[in-house]
Design an enzyme around this catalytic site. Structure first.
Site, PDB file in Angstrom:
ATOM      1  N   GLU A 294     -18.908  -8.504   4.655  1.00  0.00           N
ATOM      2  CA  GLU A 294     -18.045  -7.142   4.554  1.00  0.00           C
ATOM      3  C   GLU A 294     -17.296  -6.874   5.690  1.00  0.00           C
ATOM      4  OE1 GLU A 294     -20.792  -3.928   3.745  1.00  0.00           O
ATOM      5  OE2 GLU A 294     -21.378  -4.477   1.656  1.00  0.00           O
TER       6      GLU A 294
ATOM      7  N   ARG B  33       3.054  -9.750  -9.398  1.00  0.00           N
ATOM      8  CA  ARG B  33       3.652 -10.796 -10.380  1.00  0.00           C
ATOM      9  C   ARG B  33       2.737 -10.328 -11.458  1.00  0.00           C
ATOM     10  NH1 ARG B  33       3.217 -16.299  -7.061  1.00  0.00           N
ATOM     11  NH2 ARG B  33       1.640 -15.068  -6.023  1.00  0.00           N
TER      12      ARG B  33
ATOM     13  N   LYS C 208      14.183 -21.751 -14.924  1.00  0.00           N
ATOM     14  CA  LYS C 208      13.193 -22.022 -14.824  1.00  0.00           C
ATOM     15  C   LYS C 208      11.847 -21.966 -16.041  1.00  0.00           C
ATOM     16  CE  LYS C 208       9.865 -19.995 -12.278  1.00  0.00           C
ATOM     17  NZ  LYS C 208       9.584 -19.381 -10.981  1.00  0.00           N
TER      18      LYS C 208
ATOM     19  N   ASP D 253      14.157 -17.362  -3.012  1.00  0.00           N
ATOM     20  CA  ASP D 253      13.105 -17.051  -4.031  1.00  0.00           C
ATOM     21  C   ASP D 253      12.578 -15.682  -3.289  1.00  0.00           C
ATOM     22  OD1 ASP D 253      11.888 -16.640  -6.407  1.00  0.00           O
ATOM     23  OD2 ASP D 253      11.246 -18.390  -6.376  1.00  0.00           O
TER      24      ASP D 253
ATOM     25  N   SER E 247       4.613 -19.480  -3.404  1.00  0.00           N
ATOM     26  CA  SER E 247       3.349 -19.630  -3.503  1.00  0.00           C
ATOM     27  C   SER E 247       2.674 -21.016  -3.486  1.00  0.00           C
ATOM     28  CB  SER E 247       2.747 -18.871  -4.734  1.00  0.00           C
ATOM     29  OG  SER E 247       1.379 -19.016  -4.851  1.00  0.00           O
TER      30      SER E 247
ATOM     31  N   GLY F   9       4.697 -23.754  -4.124  1.00  0.00           N
ATOM     32  CA  GLY F   9       5.840 -24.465  -3.681  1.00  0.00           C
ATOM     33  C   GLY F   9       6.364 -25.109  -5.035  1.00  0.00           C
ATOM     34  N   GLY F  10       5.874 -25.089  -6.125  1.00  0.00           N
ATOM     35  CA  GLY F  10       6.179 -25.653  -7.234  1.00  0.00           C
ATOM     36  C   GLY F  10       7.993 -25.610  -7.518  1.00  0.00           C
TER      37      GLY F  10
HETATM   38  C1  R5P Z   1       8.179 -15.903  -9.830  1.00  0.00           C
HETATM   39  O1  R5P Z   1       8.271 -15.080 -10.595  1.00  0.00           O
HETATM   40  C2  R5P Z   1       8.430 -15.741  -8.476  1.00  0.00           C
HETATM   41  O2  R5P Z   1       9.703 -15.106  -8.125  1.00  0.00           O
HETATM   42  C3  R5P Z   1       8.331 -17.122  -7.506  1.00  0.00           C
HETATM   43  O3  R5P Z   1       9.321 -17.955  -8.250  1.00  0.00           O
HETATM   44  C4  R5P Z   1       6.936 -17.696  -7.987  1.00  0.00           C
HETATM   45  O4  R5P Z   1       6.171 -17.055  -7.367  1.00  0.00           O
HETATM   46  C5  R5P Z   1       7.006 -19.091  -6.999  1.00  0.00           C
HETATM   47  O5  R5P Z   1       5.689 -19.588  -7.067  1.00  0.00           O
HETATM   48  P1  R5P Z   1       5.417 -21.228  -7.018  1.00  0.00           P
HETATM   49  O6  R5P Z   1       5.892 -21.390  -5.488  1.00  0.00           O
HETATM   50  O7  R5P Z   1       3.996 -21.379  -6.970  1.00  0.00           O
HETATM   51  O8  R5P Z   1       6.333 -22.148  -7.747  1.00  0.00           O
END
Ligand code: R5P
Length: 286
Positions: free
Chosen positions: A40, A95, A188, A214, A218, A220-221
């Site tokens: 905690e 998100r 995308k 962006d 997250s 990086g994909g």
């Molecule tokens: C999605 O709508 C966000 O704007 C980013 O494009 C997304 O969160 C990027 O995520 P990742 O780095 O996992 O592709």
């Protein structure tokens, strides 16, 4: 005025306090060395805030920082502050701003409704969808951090700014305006949490420096996929640029194909090269 930083935003809070010429309030995050055995959280304000308006700075990521935010709000109230403004540099769960499937929560609303119980106003930065501000019944504003990112890129010789999806277009637009460059948007499609598909599009990028911008990186994909497409089309350099660098798992490794990775300090990391403290300080003054 006093500024309190949660453990997700300690140094950003100190910087904001410096810009406002006010005292930061130190916080203890452990009662005993090593923390509570059951995991905690714990917070204790180490100086007084009685009768003062307090700015509390804390990103809501990862999950444990959300609980810590609630504890800090309560500690500040218990200590007799006159008002509390929550600065949430990165608003996690933005998100999930709607129920995509039956049975899901609107997570952004769940957070907003609970955060507002412990404060009088909220400032966010580059919130994933500005409609989320409407979930607050208290004054809530989003601060723009992309101009600061654009200024950081000014000496990088960027020829083109790219938004990897429509959602990132407003961010690319801001950065491109600062740099005086054109910008374009890619299409995308998200396959799963780690995989995206970028629709094939011929861009005039041969020999150019391209900044892919962006709001969040997250896994990086998204940017890694865009970067490999850009390199395949002859781009000289690809810069991966975001406001909020989550860099989950091996995201920074996936971005090795990029010539530089740039993030702000809304989530501190080794690539937090742009401080957004001046932007928050200015918003708090107005
Ligand atoms: C999605 O709508 C966000 O704007 C980013 O494009 C997304 O969160 C990027 O995520 P990742 O780095 O996992 O592709």
């Amino acid at each position: 005025m006093k500024v309190v930083g949660g453990s997700s935003s300690t140094s950003l809070a100190r910087e904001i306090a410096g810009h406002l010429s006010v005292q930061p309030v130190d916080v203890a995050f452990e009662r005993h060395k090593g923390g509570f055995p059951d995991g905690e959280g714990y917070v204790r304000l180490l100086s007084e805030v009685e009768g003062e308006p307090v700015v509390l700075v804390q990103s809501t990521h990862p999950d444990s920082k959300i609980v810590e935010l609630f504890l800090l709000q309560d500690a500040i109230r218990e200590a007799g502050a006159s008002a509390v403004t929550c600065v949430i540099p990165y608003f996690g769960y933005g998100r999930q701003d709607k129920a995509f499937l039956p049975g899901e929560p609107v997570s952004a609303r769940a957070l907003a409704e609970r955060i507002q119980v412990g404060c009088d106003g909220v400032l966010t930065m580059g919130i994933h969808n500005r409609d989320i501000l409407g979930f607050f019944d208290i004054p809530a504003r989003d601060v723009d951090g992309m101009k600061a990112v654009g200024r950081y890129l000014e000496d990088r010789g960027v020829d083109l700014v790219l938004a990897p999806d429509a959602n990132a277009s407003p961010h690319a637009d801001v950065v491109a305006k600062v740099l005086g460059t054109p910008w374009e948007v890619l299409e995308k499609e998200r396959i799963d949490s780690h995989t995206v598909r970028i629709a094939p599009i011929q861009l005039d990028v041969r020999g150019k420096v391209v900044a892919v911008v962006d709001d969040i990186i997250s896994t990086g994909g998204t940017i890694a996929t865009a970067a490999s497409e850009l390199k395949a089309q002859g781009a000289r350099k690809v810069l991966a640029v975001c406001l909020h660098g989550i860099f989950a798992g091996s995201a920074l490794d996936r971005l090795k194909a990029c010539d530089e990775v740039v993030s702000t300090n809304t989530i501190p990391s080794e690539v937090s090269k742009v401080s957004v403290a001046p932007e928050f300080a200015e918003a708090l003054r107005s």
